[in-house]
Design an enzyme around this catalytic site. Sequence first.
Site, PDB file in Angstrom:
ATOM      1  N   TYR A 166       0.938  -1.257   0.141  1.00  0.00           N
ATOM      2  CA  TYR A 166       0.205  -0.020  -0.042  1.00  0.00           C
ATOM      3  C   TYR A 166       0.714   1.190   0.026  1.00  0.00           C
ATOM      4  O   TYR A 166       0.541   2.300  -0.650  1.00  0.00           O
ATOM      5  CB  TYR A 166      -0.978   0.071   1.182  1.00  0.00           C
ATOM      6  CG  TYR A 166      -2.094  -0.931   0.951  1.00  0.00           C
ATOM      7  CD1 TYR A 166      -2.015  -2.456   1.390  1.00  0.00           C
ATOM      8  CD2 TYR A 166      -3.389  -0.377   1.028  1.00  0.00           C
ATOM      9  CE1 TYR A 166      -3.092  -2.951   1.000  1.00  0.00           C
ATOM     10  CE2 TYR A 166      -4.516  -1.028   0.894  1.00  0.00           C
ATOM     11  CZ  TYR A 166      -4.293  -2.421   0.996  1.00  0.00           C
ATOM     12  OH  TYR A 166      -5.434  -3.285   0.889  1.00  0.00           O
TER      13      TYR A 166
ATOM     14  N   LYS B 128       4.389 -15.266   2.784  1.00  0.00           N
ATOM     15  CA  LYS B 128       4.642 -15.928   1.788  1.00  0.00           C
ATOM     16  C   LYS B 128       6.137 -16.182   1.844  1.00  0.00           C
ATOM     17  O   LYS B 128       6.547 -15.772   0.619  1.00  0.00           O
ATOM     18  CB  LYS B 128       4.036 -15.121   0.475  1.00  0.00           C
ATOM     19  CG  LYS B 128       3.984 -15.793  -0.857  1.00  0.00           C
ATOM     20  CD  LYS B 128       3.082 -16.960  -0.837  1.00  0.00           C
ATOM     21  CE  LYS B 128       3.018 -17.727  -2.315  1.00  0.00           C
ATOM     22  NZ  LYS B 128       2.274 -18.893  -2.451  1.00  0.00           N
TER      23      LYS B 128
ATOM     24  N   ASP C 228      -1.480 -18.643   0.978  1.00  0.00           N
ATOM     25  CA  ASP C 228      -2.689 -19.291   0.155  1.00  0.00           C
ATOM     26  C   ASP C 228      -3.143 -20.688   0.944  1.00  0.00           C
ATOM     27  O   ASP C 228      -4.529 -20.623   0.989  1.00  0.00           O
ATOM     28  CB  ASP C 228      -1.858 -19.825  -1.083  1.00  0.00           C
ATOM     29  CG  ASP C 228      -0.394 -20.669  -0.571  1.00  0.00           C
ATOM     30  OD1 ASP C 228      -0.142 -20.498   0.328  1.00  0.00           O
ATOM     31  OD2 ASP C 228       0.163 -21.134  -1.849  1.00  0.00           O
TER      32      ASP C 228
ATOM     33  N   ASP D  31      -6.225  -7.725   4.552  1.00  0.00           N
ATOM     34  CA  ASP D  31      -7.243  -6.846   3.743  1.00  0.00           C
ATOM     35  C   ASP D  31      -8.119  -8.068   2.844  1.00  0.00           C
ATOM     36  O   ASP D  31      -9.231  -8.341   3.429  1.00  0.00           O
ATOM     37  CB  ASP D  31      -6.829  -6.251   2.694  1.00  0.00           C
ATOM     38  CG  ASP D  31      -7.949  -5.398   1.841  1.00  0.00           C
ATOM     39  OD1 ASP D  31      -8.834  -5.105   2.313  1.00  0.00           O
ATOM     40  OD2 ASP D  31      -7.855  -5.382   0.527  1.00  0.00           O
TER      41      ASP D  31
ATOM     42  N   ASP E 100     -11.832  -9.959   4.778  1.00  0.00           N
ATOM     43  CA  ASP E 100     -13.103  -9.997   4.017  1.00  0.00           C
ATOM     44  C   ASP E 100     -13.412 -11.493   3.688  1.00  0.00           C
ATOM     45  O   ASP E 100     -14.470 -12.013   3.929  1.00  0.00           O
ATOM     46  CB  ASP E 100     -12.953  -9.734   2.524  1.00  0.00           C
ATOM     47  CG  ASP E 100     -13.401  -8.110   2.589  1.00  0.00           C
ATOM     48  OD1 ASP E 100     -13.077  -7.393   3.349  1.00  0.00           O
ATOM     49  OD2 ASP E 100     -14.078  -7.475   1.446  1.00  0.00           O
TER      50      ASP E 100
HETATM   51  C1  IPM Z   1     -10.253  -1.901   3.865  1.00  0.00           C
HETATM   52  C2  IPM Z   1     -10.444  -1.274   2.388  1.00  0.00           C
HETATM   53  C3  IPM Z   1      -9.156  -0.452   2.151  1.00  0.00           C
HETATM   54  C4  IPM Z   1      -8.031  -0.997   2.259  1.00  0.00           C
HETATM   55  C5  IPM Z   1      -9.398   0.254   0.846  1.00  0.00           C
HETATM   56  C6  IPM Z   1     -10.619   1.126   0.542  1.00  0.00           C
HETATM   57  C7  IPM Z   1      -8.211   1.233   0.772  1.00  0.00           C
HETATM   58  O1  IPM Z   1     -10.421  -2.392   1.213  1.00  0.00           O
HETATM   59  O2  IPM Z   1     -10.288  -1.024   4.887  1.00  0.00           O
HETATM   60  O3  IPM Z   1     -10.340  -3.045   3.888  1.00  0.00           O
HETATM   61  O4  IPM Z   1      -7.775  -1.862   1.294  1.00  0.00           O
HETATM   62  O5  IPM Z   1      -7.412  -1.180   3.405  1.00  0.00           O
HETATM   63 MN    MN Z   2     -10.837  -4.247   2.311  1.00  0.00          MN
END
Ligand code: IPM
Ligand code: MN
Length: 368
Positions: free
Chosen positions: A141, A189, A221, A245, A249
């Site tokens: 990032y 990794k 992975d 990230d 999710d």
């Molecule tokens: C999160 C989001 C952010 C990230 C984006 C919107 C910059 O996906 O907070 O998970 O990748 O950190």
């Molecule tokens: Mn995210």
Amino acid sequence: MKLQILVVAGDGIGPEVTGEAVKVLQTVAELGGHDFTFREAPIGGVAIKAHGTPLPTATLDLALESDAVLLGAVGGNEFNSLTPDRRPEAGLLQLRQALGGFANLRPAFAFSALTQNSPLRPEVIDGADILFVRELLGGLYFGEPRAWDREANSAWNTMRYTSDEVTRVARIAFQLAASRRKKLTSVDKANVLEVSQLWRATVTEVAKEFPEVTLEHQYVDACAMHLMNTPRNFDVVLTENLFGDILSDESAVITGSLGMLPSATIGGKINLYEPVHGSAPDIAGKSLANPLGAILTAAMLLRHSANLEQDAQAVEAAVKTVLTEGYRTPDLARGQSGPNVLNTQTMGRHVLRTLTESIDRNQALHAV
Ligand code: IPM
Ligand code: MN
Ligand code: NAD
């Protein structure tokens, strides 16, 4: 307790879900006699439209004057053609950097009322309780160099970490693991990337400070697979920015919806609180958003910025009660309709009702 909170609601469903989270914080303040003040400022797409930049100086200044920052979400389809540095998301990344928090705590918890909601079998997820500690200020990032050389049809980003950056986030993850089930899974990794080899060596070194915590390493992975197969085997999961990230999710599958996941970013000057989900353009403006991730984020704010552990637990319990009573937002109802399927604001009201009852009950008990 006095607290100055900046609310940066942002785009899409951001204002809808933070609206409900703020009401929860206001209720806790009112019933507990705390002095919480709320200010609002634009970030993301709304800030680009009003001020030409995703993080206006005025927003940043207000954030730096606050005790805590509560964010909704940023981003929208109309900005998709912009380069990363001009997009709504850039405003959030700049804010994270300025506030300085590097440890992003993302709990993923299988509420027993929701085990039927997951595509995973209830017996696989029942009791799963994972805390992701995602490094938030390093890796791909922020690593330099980064560019898109259009003439050469070539683009690059850099995944870079120093051992100091790994050490500081690892210490927080080990401390948290020590206060939980004493297991830490570090995800990397290291079979391919030098940066992951440094990550693994550093985490192994920090582990010596925490002999009570069992450390295991997994490749990212394989971890993605183990999380879905045996989520109960995880306690704290420590990983770098992009892996965290993605894996956080993915863990929404355990909870039944991305709209259930909260987060808190600690370790810097000012803590930042944001649900894990984004601006959800597909449902924005329709009162369909699940506010529970944002409300659980408010609970994390009470815990980490206000030192109100009891109230944090009361908010979490209120969410649990409402789910146990059978109330659902559409994402949790999975296509079913009926009187128990609520819009964003009604779900928020049910949490407030339950929370008020439980705080009143506690106060009555203490008064006896
Ligand atoms: C999160 C989001 C952010 C990230 C984006 C919107 C910059 O996906 O907070 O998970 O990748 O950190
Ligand atoms: Mn995210
Ligand atoms: P998203 O998280 O916005 O949505 C993914 C899916 O989950 C969608 O189907 C959405 O409707 C659903 N969803 C998300 N939150 C929900 C909620 N509270 N209730 C019910 N359903 C919910 O991810 P995306 O669609 O990939 O991204 C949309 C935009 O959000 C992009 O611009 C992205 O960069 C941004 N984003 C911002 C943040 C943030 O600000 N913290 C986080 C992630 C994504």
